[in-house]
Motif scaffolding. Structure first.
Motif, mmCIF file in Angstrom:
data_model
loop_
_atom_site.group_PDB
_atom_site.id
_atom_site.type_symbol
_atom_site.label_atom_id
_atom_site.label_comp_id
_atom_site.label_asym_id
_atom_site.label_seq_id
_atom_site.Cartn_x
_atom_site.Cartn_y
_atom_site.Cartn_z
ATOM 1 N N ALA A 163 -3.321 -4.541 -7.002
ATOM 2 C CA ALA A 163 -2.329 -3.087 -6.099
ATOM 3 C C ALA A 163 -0.588 -3.432 -6.469
ATOM 4 N N LEU A 195 0.454 -1.310 -0.073
ATOM 5 C CA LEU A 195 0.349 -0.274 0.125
ATOM 6 C C LEU A 195 1.477 1.187 -0.288
ATOM 7 N N THR A 229 -7.336 4.401 -2.453
ATOM 8 C CA THR A 229 -6.520 3.320 -2.937
ATOM 9 C C THR A 229 -6.989 2.548 -2.876
ATOM 10 N N ILE A 230 -6.669 1.119 -2.830
ATOM 11 C CA ILE A 230 -7.437 0.136 -3.330
ATOM 12 C C ILE A 230 -8.109 -0.440 -1.489
#
Length: 623
Positions: free
Chosen positions: A256, A206, A380-381
């Protein structure tokens, strides 16, 4: 995405929409013109249904296999190119695993202990395994690499609007190599460890500035392993949520990494995992479409990049929704409508049951959402899978029921655990940077996990400890009673007498499910609806039967209350009872016939208490 690829994607989308429209037209025709087809309960109707399912599923499987081969070839070619361009070699899996064990001895010990607990006392005689295993052993271990109809019927021959053709196919393939249940459990252990390790990798990918340390890994491991949904799904092999969570984690980790590197191999690999994932569970499509759709929408709204983001992968992933719809229409909707059966969730309990982890997850997700709205964080994912978890929980609540402790909620619990791990990385890990204080953070992680697990066991009726204890208890009772019944019947036959064995029709066991290995002359089932005793196997098969002195009555795998209608009007003696609870295996012998009592008395009024007679009776009948 270039113009040619857009053109191809548009053409494919148009083709899938046209195919879905044709399927809907066929479905409407089947619904409105039932007289044009044979009755579904007739032999010709059953043959038509079976033939349709075989043809459509074979076409689907061939098409799926071709697409997988094409994607695998592209992954291989692009991976080789990327490896040649890369300046550093990636670490080998075994090297990475050994390094993880060295750095995380406590978490590694937890995995080992958990795996030992999973294998301890595991048996074949458990729910759906009773139906799957007889077929696996009937070929006397000489039919390796053959199609197992038990798995095909469970996933691709249903007519209750269920749609999960790839569920249990990991077990189907595994059965080609071994049918030993402990080996299957070892594969489940590997799946469980892989899910946790992929969760850690996802958190590490991340942000490049923060990595999950020992305390985060320990917290995440404890929280995911010690939960009733995980225990139910992994302490046996009949639940496809194991495979679903594994494929989901493979999907989001590759997704990701692709967003970070734009490597072509990860583009195709992400699409491959999504393609497989949408067929594992009825509502699994939510897990694989929602992240792409939410990222696409968020990027379009926020314009996080000065350049226009490349949403090529999102376009292709979202197109899988059309593939899923067309597949469902032809493989599930049409045959289920023809068969005229009710949907599997017609008697769904409904309701919403949340636990403390759901509230913690909601707090983390809403905190992130607020920070994104204030532009303190970017979407974000992680945020995309948070939206996915809410969507999945909602769909589960609408179609069946959302119980946070159920194995059905395992994907949501997985995402919740990842969020708690992320929060720990942000709030706790940066506070203490000195090496000698690492042990303090590890103890804090263990204490925090213990508080959450303790809250689960205090506030919820269905806990991890209770779930595992009940499962092990039932398996031990079923296995011990089955083995005892086999010994008793064999001893009776060796004495020269015939064995007439009476069971309830409600039992999972039957002549086709393991009981045919028992040494009986006739197997009789009591049918609660017709209130009749019918010979199901052996002498006089298919005829009605009247219980007589000397016959054996057995409850192997159900609550002892199933014997109440059988024992009405009979005098019996207790031969064996596994335990004093109502969920106990039990074997009785008819000693006489008394006048039929129209009042249904309890089983305890008919059967001697185990403490009074089980000792002498068991000694009499033991080999």
């Amino acid at each position: 995405m270039n113009g040619r690829e857009k053109h191809w994607l548009l053409r494919l989308a148009t083709a899938w929409i046209a195919l879905s429209a044709a399927g809907i037209g066929l479905w409407v025709w089947v619904r409105q013109r039932p007289q044009a087809l044979p009755p579904p309960d007739s032999k010709s109707g059953q043959d038509l249904l079976l033939g349709y399912q075989e043809i459509t599923h074979n076409i689907w499987l061939i098409a799926l296999a071709l697409v997988i081969i094409c994607l695998a070839q592209r992954i291989y070619v692009n991976r080789r190119r990327e490896t040649l361009r890369s300046e550093h070699q990636s670490k080998q899996p075994i090297e990475s695993l050994l390094r993880f064990i060295k750095k995380n001895p406590i978490s590694s010990a937890l995995f080992i202990a958990y795996g030992v607990a999973m294998m301890s006392g595991i048996t074949y005689l458990h729910k759906d395994m009773l139906g799957w295993y007889p077929e696996l052993v009937k070929g006397h271990f000489l039919d390796n690499f053959s199609i197992r109809q038990s798995f095909v019927s469970e996933t691709m021959r249903r007519t209750d609007y269920r749609f999960f053709p790839l569920a249990h196919q990991d077990l189907h393939i595994l059965s080609w190599f071994t049918i030993h249940i402990k080996t299957w459990i070892l594969v489940s252990v590997a799946e469980l460890i892989s899910i946790v390790l992929l969760s850690i990798k996802f958190l590490n990918d991340l942000t490049s500035s923060k990595l999950a340390k020992q305390s985060t890994i320990l917290l995440l491991t404890l929280l995911f392993l010690i939960h009733p949904s995980t225990g139910t799904a992994f302490f046996h092999v009949i639940y496809c949520e194991r495979l679903l969570c594994l494929v989901f984690m493979l999907y989001i980790t590759t997704y990701a990494f692709y967003r970070k590197t734009s490597h072509a191999s990860y583009f195709y690999l992400t699409f491959l995992w999504a393609l497989l994932g949408i067929y594992i569970k009825d509502i699994a499509v939510i897990l694989f479409i929602t992240p792409a759709a939410s990222l696409w929408i968020a990027d379009s709204i926020t314009n996080q990049s000065k350049d226009k983001p490349n949403h090529r992968l999102e376009h292709w992933l979202c197109s899988l929704s059309l593939v899923f719809i067309a597949s469902y229409i032809f493989l599930a909707l049409i045959p289920s409508s023809f068969a005229g059966g009710s949907a599997y969730n017609n008697n769904a309990p409904g309701g919403l049951v949340l636990d403390i982890r759901c509230y913690l997850f909601g707090a983390v997700a809403l905190t992130r959402a607020g920070a994104i709205l204030r532009r303190r964080l970017t979407f974000t994912i992680l945020d995309s899978i948070n939206i996915t978890a809410f969507a999945y929980a909602t769909a589960l609540a609408l179609t069946y029921a959302f119980d946070a402790n159920s194995y059905l909620a395992l994907p949501v619990q997985l995402i919740a655990t990842i969020n708690i791990g992320w929060a720990w990385m942000q709030l706790i890990e940066p506070k203490q940077r000195r090496h000698h204080q690492q042990s303090v953070k590890i103890m804090a992680a263990a204490a925090s996990a213990s508080l959450i697990i303790g809250a689960d066991h205090t506030l919820m009726d269905k806990t991890f400890a209770k779930t595992i204890a009940e499962q092990k208890f039932d398996q031990a009772s079923t296995q011990a009673t089955y083995e005892k019944l086999d010994r008793i019947c064999k001893k009776v036959r060796e004495s020269g007498a015939n064995v007439h064995l009476i069971i309830s029709q409600d039992s999972w066991l039957s002549s086709k499910r393991h009981l045919n290995r028992i040494h009986y002359r006739s197997l009789i089932e009591y049918e609660p609806v017709s209130k009749a005793f019918i010979v199901k196997d052996g002498a006089n098969k298919g005829m009605r039967y009247t219980p007589a002195p000397g016959d054996l009555i057995a409850n192997v795998d159900k609550n002892i209350n199933v014997l109440n209608p059988i024992l009405n009007g009979l005098e019996t003696e207790l031969i064996y009872r596994h335990n004093p609870s109502e969920r106990s295996g039990m074997i009785l012998r008819i000693t006489g016939i008394k006048q039929m009592d129209h009042d249904q008395s309890s089983l305890n009024d008919k059967v001697p208490d185990s403490s009074d007679s089980i000792g002498s009776a068991a000694i009499t009948m033991d080999p």
